[in-house]
Scaffold this motif. Structure first.
Motif, short mmCIF file in Angstrom:
data_model
loop_
_atom_site.label_atom_id
_atom_site.label_comp_id
_atom_site.label_asym_id
_atom_site.label_seq_id
_atom_site.Cartn_x
_atom_site.Cartn_y
_atom_site.Cartn_z
N ILE A 3 -37.36 117.90 -62.27
CA ILE A 3 -36.02 117.96 -61.69
C ILE A 3 -36.05 118.03 -60.17
O ILE A 3 -35.07 117.74 -59.51
CB ILE A 3 -35.26 119.17 -62.29
CG1 ILE A 3 -34.94 118.88 -63.75
CG2 ILE A 3 -33.99 119.49 -61.54
CD1 ILE A 3 -34.18 119.95 -64.46
N THR A 10 -34.37 109.68 -57.46
CA THR A 10 -33.26 109.71 -58.42
C THR A 10 -32.47 108.42 -58.36
O THR A 10 -32.12 107.82 -59.39
CB THR A 10 -32.34 110.91 -58.13
OG1 THR A 10 -33.07 112.12 -58.28
CG2 THR A 10 -31.15 110.93 -59.08
N ASN A 151 -29.95 115.21 -54.58
CA ASN A 151 -31.14 115.80 -55.19
C ASN A 151 -30.78 117.16 -55.78
O ASN A 151 -29.69 117.67 -55.55
CB ASN A 151 -32.30 115.89 -54.19
CG ASN A 151 -32.00 116.83 -53.02
OD1 ASN A 151 -31.49 117.94 -53.21
ND2 ASN A 151 -32.32 116.39 -51.81
N SER A 152 -31.69 117.72 -56.52
CA SER A 152 -31.38 118.94 -57.26
C SER A 152 -31.18 120.16 -56.38
O SER A 152 -30.66 121.18 -56.84
CB SER A 152 -32.50 119.22 -58.27
OG SER A 152 -32.61 118.15 -59.17
N ASN A 186 -26.32 114.92 -60.04
CA ASN A 186 -27.72 115.16 -59.71
C ASN A 186 -28.48 115.46 -60.99
O ASN A 186 -27.90 115.57 -62.08
CB ASN A 186 -27.88 116.27 -58.66
CG ASN A 186 -27.41 117.62 -59.15
OD1 ASN A 186 -27.30 117.87 -60.36
ND2 ASN A 186 -27.13 118.53 -58.23
N ASP A 187 -29.79 115.60 -60.88
CA ASP A 187 -30.62 115.75 -62.08
C ASP A 187 -30.43 117.10 -62.77
O ASP A 187 -30.58 117.21 -63.98
CB ASP A 187 -32.09 115.57 -61.72
CG ASP A 187 -32.43 114.11 -61.41
OD1 ASP A 187 -31.62 113.23 -61.78
OD2 ASP A 187 -33.49 113.86 -60.80
N SER A 188 -30.12 118.14 -62.02
CA SER A 188 -30.06 119.47 -62.61
C SER A 188 -28.70 119.80 -63.22
O SER A 188 -28.61 120.51 -64.23
CB SER A 188 -30.41 120.54 -61.56
OG SER A 188 -29.51 120.47 -60.47
N GLU A 189 -27.61 119.28 -62.65
CA GLU A 189 -26.26 119.63 -63.11
C GLU A 189 -25.62 118.58 -63.99
O GLU A 189 -24.71 118.88 -64.76
CB GLU A 189 -25.35 119.90 -61.91
CG GLU A 189 -25.77 121.09 -61.06
CD GLU A 189 -24.89 121.23 -59.83
OE1 GLU A 189 -23.92 122.00 -59.88
OE2 GLU A 189 -25.17 120.52 -58.83
#
Length: 396
Positions: A3, A10, A151-152, A186-189
């Motif tokens: 992540i 990304t 980004n994360s 983003n990748d985390s949310e």
């Protein structure tokens, strides 16, 4: 899954997702390209030519679309509303005096796969102040979606604020006159979505197949929302202009209900639960519009339990451009339902009551035994149905 990758990694992955998995054409990195526009006329002209329109029809349609999208005397909201009408219903084109007016369809709503889907990245927008959306989604050369990626270590809200800033008059407001959906992720949310002018706090989170963690939520939800068939459906059925505010609804309940109306037996009801402020009125408007458009035999009745709610429902539908008849008594409603029109009505539930009724269950059975004559297939939405005893209806 890693992540913590940088934003560029990304973005590269998302570009590949659109091209390799969703089948969008990759137009390129447009950071240094001159003349980036929300209406790429060469792409749109090629699509319309392929669709069988004459050069004269195409020329008139392109001119009218450009004029409406770049009207300096109107707000972004009003330009976007007029452009949406052209996208949804077609551009009226009359090539010669005395001939009938043709309709040039800019998007093929019935056969989504026949449209030309494409993406471009780093689309530099030159104007008063230069800005550069990460990814722009095009359908037949018309910019209909903007995606900001972070980004994360940065929040989705950073991407939302960036898009909101881009829409300001001092930046690149006119580019957004054709845009239907604003995405940020983003990748985390994962992914959030709204439309032009949507305030940060009103952006919605896409949720579907929450138990599936086989890949990034961002990728999973983009695959769901931007699937060609789904994306065309979202633009056609899930855009609402409501009294100066463009709205996108919480889509899950609407999509579930659409599916259920195609398989649900007649006279079977159901309930859609909403918390306060979660978009119940928007869902009602969109469901009613969808039912009336897709079932020529359908009638829709909105039933509420308070006069102020009845007035509110009437106002919401009117602001959304849907003609609704507000009835003043149960008898008036039943008289209207005995005729073919109007197709959309609202009423108060207590207008059907009878003074001095002690046995309410017997009263309901008596009504059921003597059904009133109705024309068409009647869909009943009961607002605040937990406060009302209702039978055989859909509750909201």
């Amino acid at each position: 899954m890693n992540i913590g990758k940088p934003e560029r990694a990304t973005q590269d992955r998302i570009i590949s997702l659109f091209h390799d998995e969703l089948g969008y054409n990759y137009l390129g990195n447009w950071i240094d390209r001159e003349g980036n526009s929300n209406i790429e006329k060469g792409l749109l002209e090629a699509y319309l030519t392929k669709s069988g329109y004459t050069p004269t029809q195409i020329g008139v349609a392109l001119y009218k679309l450009d004029i409406e999208a770049n009207n300096h005397s109107r707000s972004l909201y009003n330009n976007n509303q007029v452009v949406y009408s052209l996208l949804r219903y077609g551009v009226p084109v009359k090539t010669e005096a005395g001939k009938v007016t043709d309709s040039v369809q800019l998007i093929n709503w019935q056969e989504p796969e026949k449209n030309d889907f494409a993406i471009a990245e780093e689309v530099t927008l030159r104007g008063n102040r230069e800005r550069r959306p990460d990814v722009v989604l095009y359908v037949n050369g018309i910019a209909v979606g903007v995606l900001e990626l972070k980004n994360s270590r940065a929040t989705i809200e950073d991407g939302i604020r960036q898009s909101l800033s881009n829409q300001k008059p001092e930046f690149n407001e006119r580019f957004f006159s054709t845009v239907q959906f604003i995405f940020a992720g983003n990748d985390s949310e994962g992914l959030k979505y709204g439309t032009i002018g949507t305030q940060e706090k009103y952006f919605l989170t896409w949720k579907e197949d929450e138990e599936d963690n086989s890949r990034f939520k961002l990728d999973k939800y983009l695959l769901r929302m931007c699937n060609k068939n789904r994306f065309i459906e979202l633009m056609h059925d899930f855009v609402l202009f409501d009294g100066g505010i463009k709205k996108a609804p919480p889509l899950s309940p609407v999509l579930r209900y659409q599916s259920s109306t195609e398989t649900r037996p007649a006279a079977q009801g159901g309930i859609i639960w909403h918390t306060q402020g979660s978009g119940k009125s928007i869902v009602m408007v969109l469901l009613a519009k969808w039912i009336l458009e897709n079932n020529p035999n359908a009638r829709v009745v909105i039933v509420t339990d308070r006069d102020e709610l009845d007035k509110q429902i009437e106002g919401i539908f009117t602001d959304a451009g849907e003609a609704i008849k507000r009835t003043t008594s149960g008898r008036e409603l039943m008289n209207h339902l005995g005729q073919a029109k109007p197709r959309l009505l609202c009423s108060l539930v207590h207008k059907f009551g009878r003074k001095g009724v002690d046995n309410f269950d017997a009263f309901i059975k008596d009504l059921e035994s003597r059904p009133s004559k109705t024309v068409g297939e009647v869909f009943v939405f009961v607002d605040e149905c937990h406060r009302t005893r209702v039978v055989n209806c859909t509750g909201l």
